[in-house]
Write a protein that holds these residues in place. Sequence first.
Motif, PDB file in Angstrom:
ATOM      1  N   MET A   1       0.829  -1.204   0.000  1.00  0.00           N
ATOM      2  CA  MET A   1       0.000   0.000   0.000  1.00  0.00           C
ATOM      3  C   MET A   1       0.864   1.255   0.000  1.00  0.00           C
ATOM      4  O   MET A   1       0.641   2.189  -0.746  1.00  0.00           O
TER       5      MET A   1
ATOM      6  N   ARG B   1       4.317  10.181  -9.400  1.00  0.00           N
ATOM      7  CA  ARG B   1       3.697  10.465 -10.701  1.00  0.00           C
ATOM      8  C   ARG B   1       2.991  11.815 -10.682  1.00  0.00           C
ATOM      9  O   ARG B   1       2.989  12.534 -11.680  1.00  0.00           O
TER      10      ARG B   1
ATOM     11  N   LYS C   1     -15.907  -2.669   0.772  1.00  0.00           N
ATOM     12  CA  LYS C   1     -14.728  -3.128   0.045  1.00  0.00           C
ATOM     13  C   LYS C   1     -14.738  -4.639  -0.123  1.00  0.00           C
ATOM     14  O   LYS C   1     -14.169  -5.158  -1.078  1.00  0.00           O
TER      15      LYS C   1
ATOM     16  N   LEU D   1     -11.141   5.866 -13.426  1.00  0.00           N
ATOM     17  CA  LEU D   1      -9.849   5.238 -13.122  1.00  0.00           C
ATOM     18  C   LEU D   1      -8.926   6.319 -12.577  1.00  0.00           C
ATOM     19  O   LEU D   1      -9.111   7.499 -12.876  1.00  0.00           O
ATOM     20  N   ILE D   2      -7.962   5.910 -11.791  1.00  0.00           N
ATOM     21  CA  ILE D   2      -7.012   6.897 -11.282  1.00  0.00           C
ATOM     22  C   ILE D   2      -5.925   7.112 -12.335  1.00  0.00           C
ATOM     23  O   ILE D   2      -5.242   6.164 -12.735  1.00  0.00           O
TER      24      ILE D   2
ATOM     25  N   LEU E   1      -2.267   5.939 -11.968  1.00  0.00           N
ATOM     26  CA  LEU E   1      -1.944   4.529 -11.793  1.00  0.00           C
ATOM     27  C   LEU E   1      -2.093   3.798 -13.126  1.00  0.00           C
ATOM     28  O   LEU E   1      -2.948   4.138 -13.938  1.00  0.00           O
ATOM     29  N   THR E   2      -1.274   2.772 -13.322  1.00  0.00           N
ATOM     30  CA  THR E   2      -1.366   1.995 -14.550  1.00  0.00           C
ATOM     31  C   THR E   2      -2.600   1.099 -14.479  1.00  0.00           C
ATOM     32  O   THR E   2      -3.261   1.000 -13.440  1.00  0.00           O
TER      33      THR E   2
ATOM     34  N   GLU F   1      -2.170  -1.394 -11.775  1.00  0.00           N
ATOM     35  CA  GLU F   1      -2.274  -0.813 -10.427  1.00  0.00           C
ATOM     36  C   GLU F   1      -3.700  -0.410 -10.086  1.00  0.00           C
ATOM     37  O   GLU F   1      -4.138  -0.547  -8.946  1.00  0.00           O
TER      38      GLU F   1
ATOM     39  N   GLU G   1      -5.463  -3.481  -9.160  1.00  0.00           N
ATOM     40  CA  GLU G   1      -4.908  -4.029  -7.912  1.00  0.00           C
ATOM     41  C   GLU G   1      -5.449  -3.308  -6.674  1.00  0.00           C
ATOM     42  O   GLU G   1      -5.485  -3.854  -5.577  1.00  0.00           O
ATOM     43  N   LEU G   2      -5.841  -2.042  -6.869  1.00  0.00           N
ATOM     44  CA  LEU G   2      -6.175  -1.162  -5.736  1.00  0.00           C
ATOM     45  C   LEU G   2      -7.159  -1.764  -4.723  1.00  0.00           C
ATOM     46  O   LEU G   2      -6.890  -1.757  -3.518  1.00  0.00           O
ATOM     47  N   PRO G   3      -8.311  -2.318  -5.161  1.00  0.00           N
ATOM     48  CA  PRO G   3      -9.247  -2.863  -4.167  1.00  0.00           C
ATOM     49  C   PRO G   3      -8.605  -3.969  -3.327  1.00  0.00           C
ATOM     50  O   PRO G   3      -8.903  -4.100  -2.129  1.00  0.00           O
TER      51      PRO G   3
ATOM     52  N   LEU H   1      -5.512  -4.151  -2.477  1.00  0.00           N
ATOM     53  CA  LEU H   1      -4.636  -3.516  -1.485  1.00  0.00           C
ATOM     54  C   LEU H   1      -5.445  -3.138  -0.245  1.00  0.00           C
ATOM     55  O   LEU H   1      -5.020  -3.363   0.876  1.00  0.00           O
ATOM     56  N   TYR H   2      -6.639  -2.557  -0.492  1.00  0.00           N
ATOM     57  CA  TYR H   2      -7.437  -2.140   0.658  1.00  0.00           C
ATOM     58  C   TYR H   2      -7.995  -3.339   1.412  1.00  0.00           C
ATOM     59  O   TYR H   2      -8.384  -3.225   2.571  1.00  0.00           O
TER      60      TYR H   2
ATOM     61  N   ARG I   1     -11.578  -3.941 -12.430  1.00  0.00           N
ATOM     62  CA  ARG I   1     -11.371  -3.473 -11.068  1.00  0.00           C
ATOM     63  C   ARG I   1     -12.594  -3.801 -10.198  1.00  0.00           C
ATOM     64  O   ARG I   1     -12.475  -4.143  -9.040  1.00  0.00           O
TER      65      ARG I   1
END
Lengths: 805, 229
Positions: A1, A11, B82, B94-95, B98-99, B102, B105-107, B109-110, B154
């Motif tokens: 994280m 970035r 989540k 999308l952010i 982030l690629t 990534e 992947e984000l959810p 991670l949380y 995602r």
Amino acid sequence: MFINYIKVAIRNIMKNKVYSFINILGLAVGIACCIAILLYVRDELSYDKFNTNGNQIYRLCINVKVGNTEAHSPKSPPLMGAALLHDIPEVLSFTRIRNFGYPVLRYKDKTFSEERFFDVDSTFFNIFTVKFLEGDPKVALTQPYNVVITESMAKKYFGNEDPMGKILNADHKNDWIVTGVVQDVPKNSHFHYDFLGSLTSSADSRSTSWLSNNYYTYLLIRKGTDTEVLQKKINSDILKYISPQISAITGATLNQLRKQGDKYEFFIQPLYSIHLFSHLDYEFESNSDISYIYIFSIIAAVILLIACINFVNLETARSEKRAKEVGIRKTLGSNRSQIIGQFIAEAVLMSMLAVLLAVVLDEIFLPLFNNIAGKEMSSGIFENIYSIPLLIIFSIFVGIMAGSYPAFYLSSFQPVKVLKSELRRGNRKSVLRSGLVIFQFAVSIALFIGTFIINNQLKYIQTKNLGFNKEQVIIISKTDDLGSQIQSFEKGLLTNPDVLKVSNSSAIPGNQGGDSGCSLKDTPGNQLQDARIMTCDENFAGTYKLKMKQGRFFSDEHPSDTAAIVVNEALTKAFGVKNIVGKYLVFPGDVQTFTYQIIGVVKNFNYESLHKEIRPLVIRLYPDKGFGQFVSVRIAPNNYKNTISFLETTWKRYAGNEAFEYNFLDKDLANLYLNEQRTSNIATIFSILAIFIACLGLLGLAAFVTEQRTKEIGIRKSLGASVPEIVILLSKEFTKWVLIANAIAWPLAYFIMNNWLRNFAYRINLTPWVFIVSGILALLIALLTVSIHAIRAATANPILSLRYE
Amino acid sequence: MIKTVNMRKIYTTEEVETTALNSVNIEINEKEFVAIMGPSGCGKSTLLNVFGLLDNPTDGEFHFLEQEVSKYSERQRANLRKANIGFVFQSFNLIDELTVYENVELPLLYLGISSNERNKMVTNVLERMQIMHRKDHFPQQLSGGQQQRVAVSRAVVAKPKLILADEPTGNLDSANGEEVMNILTQLNEEGTTIVMVTHSPHDSEFAHRIIHLFDGHVVTENYKEKFHV
């Protein structure tokens, strides 16, 4: 994280290069200032700390007031140290230091005049920490005419030869034998010497007078001693020595004098506090002042705050750009504290980059800063193992300070709103943001005003009519070395038409000799008045263009003038006598009492620094063939380079190989205000940097606000608004902020600077102009900054901005 | 899976009070594919936000996975969300920094899933959505259809029980729109409950049931023939 946070942070930094640059540069400059000031403060606080017994070392000082005679001096009687060592068990050791003047030293063909030659007791090395490169500290100064020299003096006189056992001749009189070579005194010492002679060489060191205070005495005190108690003990103990001698002179006992409100007290000063707290007469060197430490620390904190505020403002202003991300992260299940953590991590990353840049900036600019501050500091980043962890902690601290508010603000966004673009047009107007900008400008303006006032005061000092003419006067020092040839030397100088006047004296303005008590003959009470004394020849008044108030100055035409005396107005006033000319002045001495007739009153002139009021002064004439250490030469204004080389060749003709030392009087006088000059320089730099950082923030903010209002500008322009109207529209808010900042800055600066000016007996009055000019200057700089963006936005084609919508 | 009882949502600003949802009673079962339709401002999005635990109702009951959640705190809702809900938005959301990889992947991670496991799950879903070859690109470098496929990836990567889609084809051309709808249908067939807000009658054809909203009320509920509760 965490890696994800850092990735996003980097970035973002790369994506918004201008914002990131402004943010990081602002922080870096702020941090660089902070580090520079911290280095300065650290250096100031490090004075005398190299002495391993430092916290047990105390200096003996005296506080005297007898009649109108006052003295606050770090010198004490010759027997004092020994008596205390004998009588008071807490005193473990002592050493005395005395300066017998500036000898001219010779070794073979090398001749130099030395100002830092002191005679000290052999115990000097027990008290102070001195590293011997050669010789034995235990015996180095036990014999008469032994001298310990510093490393650089060894090089200067002996080059590659071994200095031990070599002979240095002083003033063609005494031969000193070198018995030790020590490391140079660290810069951060309140006392610097090049030569330490054995005090036992001088008969005066065995004097039994308890009233002549001529010896700097340092005591080594047992650990854990209560210094208050010790001070009381000292004062009661020495009574038995001093009282009889005082009674012999004044006819009254010390206790009687004390009842009249007179004072005769000794006190002790911790060694560590001398540099920052001691401002007595006869300090070895001009000390610094704790108030500078406070002032600079506050400036450092304020500059850092300004830089952090930039960060806060830019980050919150840009918040909409990050709002979507916050919304998505929250939707995906991030809770608020995770978002806060992310943004703080980002701020810490930025601040680490800024610290890195700041260290580079400091490495580059430190020599310059040293030059201005009169220091020899090194950043010591790679010398001190603590500095890198400290810098990391510092950057975390700055990151948290700058990043907390933006983090709390950004993390408060509701995903429902930001993802539906309800926040798009954002909160252009934010009370907090305007408050912060106002604060930044208030501080910058206050710094501006302060800098102006300091500069004005210094200019005032340098141009104030001192009662004598300081321009085009060259001072040749150490002329006493010429001995009785001095008159011929002076005559030689006068053969050049560009040499207008020449005078020999024992003192010059800014460099005064001793004090003496005197009384007016046949006046009731024989009131004793303290006065400065100088001795000179008949040409002194002419050379300095002094003006007479009453009577006349000394003259060749009156051979009896050696029994005459000239006084200044201040002395007349002190005695409260109108017609003092013709009266007699009495100087009581140990052995003999001298009486002089007053022949003239010279108008007051500032022979001391303008920190002090003009004090009573008496001027005596040299007896036949008498001579003093200064020759003042008034020269014609043009052609002065030739004149100086003429002075030098003439000097060489009489003095042979002696060093020719000269100075311009006005430069010497400027040195009296060196501390103020340095403070002023430092303050100038930091106030410029403060406003620079504030403007960087404004630049970013203006860019943001203009961007926010692109659509509004487009609509207004399509409805017929002109470019100037648009620029005014965009600048109005910033103008308002700067005006409010002025309202805060003015009283603040007035209060602080008025206090500072109290240090001067002669000071400027605060006029509104300084305040107005500073305010307008800040406004102009701010408007200029804002208009860079405003003009660009105002001249853009409205179609573009509307289509952009 | 979802049940509301007399649920209301009222927005209050300084001057006006707007009732976005009024006495809404809806029940959605597991494995259902429900479309919510209605004119602009009828409360569709508000309903979806409440379903998505992004917003609390003003009053009434709201049961999610057999829990009454209408009074849950933000943190409680975040935790529930989540683990169980995936979102697909009209504007992809999308952010940008982030690629593709990534973003997907984000959810995970949380959810605190280990790096190995994450890698497996993300690769899996990206391959399935045929976007693996773009995994190191940033959203801005992709076409709208590709971006929406990433967004769907995602939404499903954590294997949520419920997917909420807010006009998922609104920003796409018809070919790409069709593809997204097929993906959603496929996910539904595999057992994921889907609630979709849409304007498009065509898209609503993919759902088992269409709920029509008007001025914050449920006006009709049409079941398709092929699916009955």
